[in-house]
Structure formats: C-alpha cells, structure tokens
Design a protein around this motif. Sequence first.
Motif, PDB file in Angstrom:
ATOM      1  N   GLY A 246       4.598  -3.216  -0.663  1.00 49.04           N
ATOM      2  CA  GLY A 246       4.063  -2.263  -0.567  1.00 49.04           C
ATOM      3  C   GLY A 246       3.501  -1.284  -1.665  1.00 49.04           C
ATOM      4  O   GLY A 246       3.349  -1.848  -2.630  1.00 49.04           O
ATOM      5  N   TYR A 250       2.706  -1.131  -7.094  1.00 54.88           N
ATOM      6  CA  TYR A 250       1.839  -1.127  -8.075  1.00 54.88           C
ATOM      7  C   TYR A 250       2.621  -0.207  -9.022  1.00 54.88           C
ATOM      8  O   TYR A 250       1.993  -0.523 -10.603  1.00 54.88           O
ATOM      9  N   PHE A 299     -10.018   3.453   1.419  1.00 53.26           N
ATOM     10  CA  PHE A 299      -8.676   3.574   2.348  1.00 53.26           C
ATOM     11  C   PHE A 299      -9.047   3.669   3.736  1.00 53.26           C
ATOM     12  O   PHE A 299      -8.681   4.779   4.178  1.00 53.26           O
ATOM     13  N   GLY A 319      -4.917  -2.022  -3.994  1.00 55.88           N
ATOM     14  CA  GLY A 319      -4.215  -2.852  -3.133  1.00 55.88           C
ATOM     15  C   GLY A 319      -3.930  -2.273  -1.828  1.00 55.88           C
ATOM     16  O   GLY A 319      -3.131  -1.134  -1.834  1.00 55.88           O
ATOM     17  N   MET A 320      -3.979  -3.015  -0.734  1.00 48.77           N
ATOM     18  CA  MET A 320      -3.533  -2.593   0.492  1.00 48.77           C
ATOM     19  C   MET A 320      -2.888  -3.380   1.462  1.00 48.77           C
ATOM     20  O   MET A 320      -2.251  -2.644   2.286  1.00 48.77           O
ATOM     21  N   GLY A 347       2.555  -3.107   3.545  1.00 48.00           N
ATOM     22  CA  GLY A 347       0.993  -2.845   3.455  1.00 48.00           C
ATOM     23  C   GLY A 347       0.852  -1.509   4.372  1.00 48.00           C
ATOM     24  O   GLY A 347       1.863  -1.089   4.702  1.00 48.00           O
TER      25      GLY A 347
HETATM   26  P1  AMP Z   1       7.803   4.327   3.756  1.00 46.69           P
HETATM   27  O1  AMP Z   1       8.040   5.614   4.637  1.00 46.69           O
HETATM   28  O2  AMP Z   1       8.565   4.752   2.198  1.00 46.69           O
HETATM   29  O3  AMP Z   1       8.657   3.313   4.292  1.00 46.69           O
HETATM   30  O4  AMP Z   1       6.390   4.146   3.460  1.00 46.69           O
HETATM   31  C1  AMP Z   1       5.713   3.915   4.512  1.00 46.69           C
HETATM   32  C2  AMP Z   1       4.131   4.019   4.027  1.00 46.69           C
HETATM   33  O5  AMP Z   1       3.949   3.504   3.067  1.00 46.69           O
HETATM   34  C3  AMP Z   1       3.313   3.675   5.265  1.00 46.69           C
HETATM   35  O6  AMP Z   1       2.660   4.976   5.938  1.00 46.69           O
HETATM   36  C4  AMP Z   1       2.385   2.738   4.776  1.00 46.69           C
HETATM   37  O7  AMP Z   1       1.011   2.777   5.220  1.00 46.69           O
HETATM   38  C5  AMP Z   1       2.540   3.091   3.360  1.00 46.69           C
HETATM   39  N1  AMP Z   1       2.031   1.991   2.397  1.00 46.69           N
HETATM   40  C6  AMP Z   1       2.319   0.722   2.165  1.00 46.69           C
HETATM   41  N2  AMP Z   1       1.811  -0.200   1.468  1.00 46.69           N
HETATM   42  C7  AMP Z   1       0.855   0.730   0.906  1.00 46.69           C
HETATM   43  C8  AMP Z   1      -0.332   0.474  -0.148  1.00 46.69           C
HETATM   44  N3  AMP Z   1      -0.516  -0.724  -0.634  1.00 46.69           N
HETATM   45  N4  AMP Z   1      -0.918   1.555  -0.242  1.00 46.69           N
HETATM   46  C9  AMP Z   1      -0.807   2.834   0.220  1.00 46.69           C
HETATM   47  N5  AMP Z   1       0.379   2.956   1.195  1.00 46.69           N
HETATM   48  C10 AMP Z   1       0.896   2.188   1.594  1.00 46.69           C
END
Ligand code: AMP
Length: 423
Positions: A246, A250, A299, A319-320, A347
């Motif tokens: 995720g 990065y 994005f 990165g997505m 992602g």
């Molecule tokens: P969390 O609440 O910490 O589990 O984060 C979840 C969020 O991380 C979700 O809204 C995803 O869209 C975001 N996320 C995951 N991978 C990426 C990425 N590569 N770039 C931006 N946001 C991300």
Amino acid sequence: MQQHIDTYDFSGKKAIVRVDFNVPLNENFEITDDTRIRRAVPTLKKILSKGGALIIMSHLGRPKNADPKKGDPKFSLKHIVDHVSECLGVPVKFASDCMEADQAAKALKPGEALLLENLRYYAEEEGKPRGLAEDATEEETKAAKAKVKESQKEFVKHLASYADCYVNDAFGTAHRAHASTALIAKYFPNDKMFGYLMEAEIKAINNVLNNAQHPFTAIIGGSKVSSKLAVLKNMLNKVDNLIIGGGMGYTFIKAQGGHIGNSLHEDELMPDALEILKEAKEKGVNVSLSVATVAADRFENDADTKVVDIKEIPDGWEGMDASPASLENWRKIIMSSKTILWNGPVGVFEMPNFAKGTLQIAQDLADATAQGAYTLVGGGDSVAAVTKMGFADKVSYVSTGGGAMLEAIEGKVLPGIAAIEED
Ligand code: AMP
C-alpha cells in the motif's frame, strides 16, 4: 471476579449491557448497515432467554452539545429502537435521557428490554469537557477537565445503580477508558463479564498475538507509516514474515534510495522505516516490500497506468496498486503461513482499477484459510475491503473494531477488556 455469560445466573436480574450501536444512518435516519446491531444480538438474546432484563447502552456518533437535555436529534438512539426490537424479538422501551431512567429500569420485568439514549449526550461518558471557549487559558482548561472528571463519578454510579450485573459487548470502543466501557465495571466486582462478540474478538487477538502457529505472517498496508508505526514495531516481535504494501510502502522504498515519483510518502518517517528494516534483520524477520507497482499519471480511476520497477517510478507517476510480480511473491509467503494477520489495503482499493491487489490478497487469505491457516483481518480499511469484496466469511475472523483492533495489535492493553479481567 470475572463471570461468564454462559454460566452466570441472570434469572430475575437486570443486566446493563454496553453495546456498540454506533450504526450509520442516512438523512432520513434509517440504518444503512446494521452489522453492529446484529453482532450484539446473540449476547442480548442469551440474557433474555436466561430470565434477565436488559438495560442496553451505547453511543451514536460524536454529539458535541454541551447540554445533554438539548442533545442533537441527529445522534439520537430513538431512530434505532424499532430495529433493535425487531432483532431481539421483544418490544424495546426507550429512556430519552440516560440519567433519568430510574423508574423505567426499576419497572423492567424478566425478558424485557430498555434502551438508554445516547450516552455521549453527556460529556461525562468520555470524561472530556465541552463548550470550552476557544481562547480558554491553560488553567481554565485544566479546571474544566477536573470538573468533568468529578461529575463523571456520579454519572458512572448512576448508570450502575440501574442494574445487578454488567456485560461489555462493545469491542468497537474497548480502546476507550470511558464511563460505560471501563469505569462502570468497578461497581460490579463479582458480576461483570464479556458478551459473545467481545469474547470472539479477544480470542482472535490471542490467536495471533499469543498463540500463533508459525510461520506467522503480517500483511500491513494502508496509507501511512505514521499511523502504523506501533503496529509494525510490535509485529517485529511476533512474526516470521512482514509484508509491507500500500501507500506506506513508498516511504520504505524512498528511505532506501529508491525513486518513487509522485507516490504517497512521509519523509519524516524515513528514519523510522530504516530502523524497522534494521531491527527486522536483527530479529530474523523476513520483510517483503513491493518489487514493482501499478503506477498512474493521476490519482483517478481512469488515469493512464503502467507497471514500473518500485525503485524507478518516473516523475509525474504515482504507485497506486500492487503489481502482479509483488502479488506473486506475497502469495508464496501467504500460502506457506499458518497464521496471517492482515491490516490495511495494498492499493487504492476504493477505485476499481486499483483494487486488484487488495482483491488478490483477500483471495490468498481465503485460500490459506481453506488450507487450514488461521487468518484475521482487522483494524483499518482491509475490513471494508474484504466485506465489500465478499470474502468476509472465507477468512477465520473479521474484526468489528477498527481503532480497538489497531491498538490491540500494537500490543496495548485495552481499558474495556482490562476492566472486566482485573480483580
Ligand atoms: P488505512 O486506513 O491506514 O488502512 O489506509 C487505507 C487507505 O490507504 C485507503 O483509503 C487506500 O486508498 C489508501 N492507500 C492504499 N494504497 C495506497 C497508495 N498506493 N496510494 C495512496 N493511498 C493508498
């Protein structure tokens, strides 16, 4: 001493039960997802069937009004009374002020139920002052805090006076030391217990933190290293494999000298990321980061995409989602694990074009479960992802508590759990 709901004699007793009925409501105050209510039903029905009467208490949303008598109707639990009645199969009475339910509680007969109005209409539930002027001095703030803490004692005592025993089935608020989640337990030293949902959550936590079968793999994704730092550190003491995916990945790549283009990252967390990698090496934990990523030029779901080396993401691209090569590596690790904990998507799964990686992880977990592994999904958006993708019943356990599960896997003691367990 802690009791157990299966063996406790509820007959003729009144049980005050803390549940998490903080359900989402639409603009017509209709429940849009009743999962939280349904998850508490086995506990509530059990007490009724054993001849007990229920005094059900919960919060709903974050009402901020300083005057509980003028509680914002938007956050009233009256909107859910009919649905709770339906779920329990008995008419549920409603006390429109949780501090003025003495008569209603007293009149309850075995098999009857009463729902108290939103506890958070009172600042005493959380024990935090409300209505403080924005320019309040430090001293005024301190005095206001002390005042609410003082009146909180009466609040807790009053709630406790309604009942003979206390049951906590609100895992979603177990990480808060609030009046109804922790403080009230001391009024029931020999008549306190967990409900079935709490019990299931605690068992799931124990299965991964204290009784894990090895190899144990944690998959930590999501957006930021800063919000998962404590989880990562605790996991280093528990796991054999740590998959980091995720947005947070990065920061690790950049910290090691990689070029990450416009990808999400936190420069200030780079030293922590390096420290985690160093510690992992010392502890013999195998860390697996992405090797390549699905990058996008914007994005947005319909952005142009290309798969690029994780260390060479061009400027203007970000990165997505996890790439097929990373997912293949991770599947090998997952399929050879006996215990797997998953927290955070790999992602931007909210956008269908970037949900493939997260979907694949859900599939891997389902396959590992079918093969006999213990799999827990908890604490963050991974729960929403597995539910949305239809995998909730294909893994061993999906936690109901976001923040509570996150704190549990950070290794913290949750006040709502400690209050029941301690003598
Ligand atoms: P969390 O609440 O910490 O589990 O984060 C979840 C969020 O991380 C979700 O809204 C995803 O869209 C975001 N996320 C995951 N991978 C990426 C990425 N590569 N770039 C931006 N946001 C991300």
